[in-house]
Scaffold this motif. Structure first.
Motif, mmCIF file in Angstrom:
data_model
loop_
_atom_site.group_PDB
_atom_site.id
_atom_site.type_symbol
_atom_site.label_atom_id
_atom_site.label_comp_id
_atom_site.label_asym_id
_atom_site.label_seq_id
_atom_site.Cartn_x
_atom_site.Cartn_y
_atom_site.Cartn_z
ATOM 1 N N VAL A 126 16.954 -43.303 85.931
ATOM 2 C CA VAL A 126 17.393 -41.920 85.717
ATOM 3 C C VAL A 126 17.066 -41.095 86.957
ATOM 4 C CG1 VAL A 126 17.122 -39.843 84.311
ATOM 5 C CG2 VAL A 126 17.075 -42.097 83.229
ATOM 6 N N LYS A 127 18.087 -40.493 87.538
ATOM 7 C CA LYS A 127 17.899 -39.697 88.744
ATOM 8 C C LYS A 127 17.886 -38.193 88.467
ATOM 9 C CE LYS A 127 20.400 -43.139 91.518
ATOM 10 N NZ LYS A 127 21.600 -43.380 92.359
ATOM 11 N N ASN A 128 18.568 -37.800 87.356
ATOM 12 C CA ASN A 128 18.718 -36.372 87.079
ATOM 13 C C ASN A 128 18.376 -36.059 85.627
ATOM 14 O OD1 ASN A 128 20.141 -35.655 89.718
ATOM 15 N ND2 ASN A 128 21.545 -37.185 88.889
ATOM 16 N N LYS A 129 17.885 -34.851 85.415
ATOM 17 C CA LYS A 129 17.602 -34.400 84.065
ATOM 18 C C LYS A 129 18.905 -34.318 83.265
ATOM 19 C CE LYS A 129 15.435 -30.613 81.491
ATOM 20 N NZ LYS A 129 14.769 -29.289 81.597
ATOM 21 N N GLN A 158 19.690 -39.088 70.764
ATOM 22 C CA GLN A 158 19.138 -38.892 72.108
ATOM 23 C C GLN A 158 17.825 -38.129 72.028
ATOM 24 O OE1 GLN A 158 21.912 -37.280 74.973
ATOM 25 N NE2 GLN A 158 20.281 -36.487 76.291
ATOM 26 N N VAL A 159 16.827 -38.647 72.716
ATOM 27 C CA VAL A 159 15.537 -37.975 72.855
ATOM 28 C C VAL A 159 15.230 -37.914 74.346
ATOM 29 C CG1 VAL A 159 13.089 -38.004 72.318
ATOM 30 C CG2 VAL A 159 14.740 -38.838 70.619
ATOM 31 N N GLY A 160 15.228 -36.692 74.905
ATOM 32 C CA GLY A 160 15.085 -36.565 76.350
ATOM 33 C C GLY A 160 16.294 -37.191 77.020
ATOM 34 N N SER A 161 16.062 -38.160 77.880
ATOM 35 C CA SER A 161 17.171 -38.864 78.520
ATOM 36 C C SER A 161 17.505 -40.176 77.810
ATOM 37 C CB SER A 161 16.824 -39.160 79.988
ATOM 38 O OG SER A 161 15.696 -40.010 80.068
ATOM 39 N N VAL A 180 20.745 -44.380 78.648
ATOM 40 C CA VAL A 180 20.229 -43.082 79.102
ATOM 41 C C VAL A 180 21.365 -42.093 79.311
ATOM 42 C CG1 VAL A 180 18.247 -44.105 80.286
ATOM 43 C CG2 VAL A 180 20.374 -43.727 81.554
ATOM 44 N N MET A 181 20.977 -40.829 79.355
ATOM 45 C CA MET A 181 21.832 -39.749 79.839
ATOM 46 C C MET A 181 21.245 -39.305 81.171
ATOM 47 S SD MET A 181 24.454 -37.808 79.560
ATOM 48 C CE MET A 181 24.944 -38.102 77.868
ATOM 49 N N ASP A 182 21.968 -39.524 82.247
ATOM 50 C CA ASP A 182 21.537 -39.180 83.596
ATOM 51 C C ASP A 182 22.410 -38.026 84.083
ATOM 52 O OD1 ASP A 182 20.596 -39.071 86.158
ATOM 53 O OD2 ASP A 182 21.320 -41.047 86.763
#
Length: 407
Positions: A126-129, A158-161, A180-182
């Motif tokens: 993960v590179k970005n919030k 989803q929890v955080g990323s 993940v969500m990046d």
């Protein structure tokens, strides 16, 4: 001369110590990365555990799913990892902290390169919030605007990323997806030894646009929108007997070469479940595990289950080998007959069962009552990855089966 002999002996001792100091892959957490299409990487996590000096076992992780692998062979610097039931295997060479090799499915002539690295716990970097949250229900269309278009129901948390969930379709679910969500980019994957799935998408407001990769042989574009009320068609309405047919029938060989049909004495005056399946199919495996567990807990002499296997193994011998592997590993007691080998093509499968309007999905289950009449045909299987849907299925299955048995 005496000094030379001592020196030679010292060298021999040194080399023998080096030989005994065999390099083995490190115990602990690894991440494997499969090379799919468009330079995309499909990762999954696993853990290597040493059971004896040179024997290992392995756990593969997909969200809540843990797959125990106990067929792992090491020879020199070569390693082969065969997952339970399925034909696919990982083979390569290793050092202490790295494995390089291929994911191979011989019957389909499919090879996917991969590398695995020790000590990496992250599945996706993960590179970005996260700038979006995909939790909830999504109405999705795959291959939109083509003859191959189909609908799916996305179910995500989803929890955080961190993102987990699955896509449900009319033919079953896409397993435990983990990712993940990046920023605004969704990346989720699953690997179980049969299928290697990667979904990537850009998420904006209440829509997403993405690509579904299956190994390195297939990709499908998809779009989705939030819709808490979206539901797929009933699984009991998709497959049915064609006009002009009032009975379901089959006649296929078992592993001993015997022809088995619904006219056999063992099926007469009993409730019969006919499972259309394949040993290569993860949804079929989920259903098979459910049947085995249900029959163990609810034995009934008026109930029979028989499976019709449509295999892509190239020979009958190879197909029956896969069938026996499934039966041994899962504890299947009911007969599994070979209906087709060399392909899992659904049109050809429907040709073997001409009374059906189509074979839409592996698995498909036909419920036949004590009079030999088809009472319901259930298309696909929503397994444990679908959560509430799986719980709902178990309740409905039990209630309907008890109704048939009581008649």
């Amino acid at each position: 001369m005496k000094k030379l002999s001592l020196f030679t002996l010292s060298l021999l001792f040194l080399f023998s110590c080096e030989e005994r100091k065999k390099v083995l892959p490190s115990e602990g957490v690894w991440v494997a990365e499969l090379e799919v299409m468009d330079n995309e990487i499909l990762p999954f996590n696993f853990k290597l555990m040493k059971s004896t000096a040179e024997r290992f076992s392995m756990e593969i992780y997909n969200a809540e799913e843990v797959i125990l692998v106990d067929e792992l062979k090491i020879n020199g610097d070569s390693i082969m990892i065969r997952t339970p039931v399925f034909e696919g295997y990982l083979a390569g060479t290793f050092s202490e902290n790295k494995i390089e090799g291929k994911f191979i499915k011989e019957s389909l002539d499919r090879i996917v390169p991969f590398t695995a690295t020790f000590g990496k716990a992250e599945r996706f970097r993960v590179k970005n919030k996260a700038t979006a949250n995909v939790s909830g229900i999504w109405e999705a269309e795959f291959n939109g605007g083509t003859d191959d278009a189909y609908m799916a129901k996305g179910i995500f948390a989803q929890v955080g990323s961190k993102v987990t969930g699955t896509f449900r379709t009319t033919t079953g679910d896409y397993r435990y997806l983990d990712g993940v969500m990046d920023g605004d980019s969704l990346k989720i994957s699953a690997f179980d030894g049969a299928h290697a799935f990667l979904f990537t998408a850009q998420v904006l407001d209440s829509t997403m646009n993405g690509i579904f990769y299956s190994g390195n042989h297939s990709k499908e574009p998809f779009t989705a929108k939030r819709n808490d009320n979206f539901e797929l068609p009933s699984e009991d309405s998709l497959t049915f007997l064609k006009e002009g047919y009032n009975k379901f029938a089959f006649s296929f060989h078992d592993a001993s070469g015997n022809i088995v049909s619904l006219d056999d004495d063992r099926f007469k005056s009993k409730v019969v479940l006919v499972q259309i399946m394949g040993t290569w199919c993860p949804n079929c495996l989920d259903e098979t595990k459910f049947f085995v567990n249900y029959l163990t807990k609810n034995p009934n002499e008026d109930l029979e289950v028989v499976a019709l296997a449509f295999e892509y193994a190239k020979t009958p011998e190879g197909a029956f080998k896969s069938i026996e592997r499934l039966k041994d590993r899962i504890g299947v007691k009911y007969p599994i007959l070979l209906a087709q080998y060399g392909t899992s093509d659904k049109d050809k499968a429907q040709g073997k069962l001409p009374m059906l309007n189509h074979v839409l999905s592996y698995p498909t289950t036909i419920f036949i009552d004590k009079k030999g009449e088809v009472r319901k045909i259930h298309t696909g299987f929503n397994g444990p990855a679908t959560g509430e849907k799986y719980i709902e299925f178990q309740t409905e299955f039990d209630e309907f089966l008890k109704q048939l048995l009581s008649e």
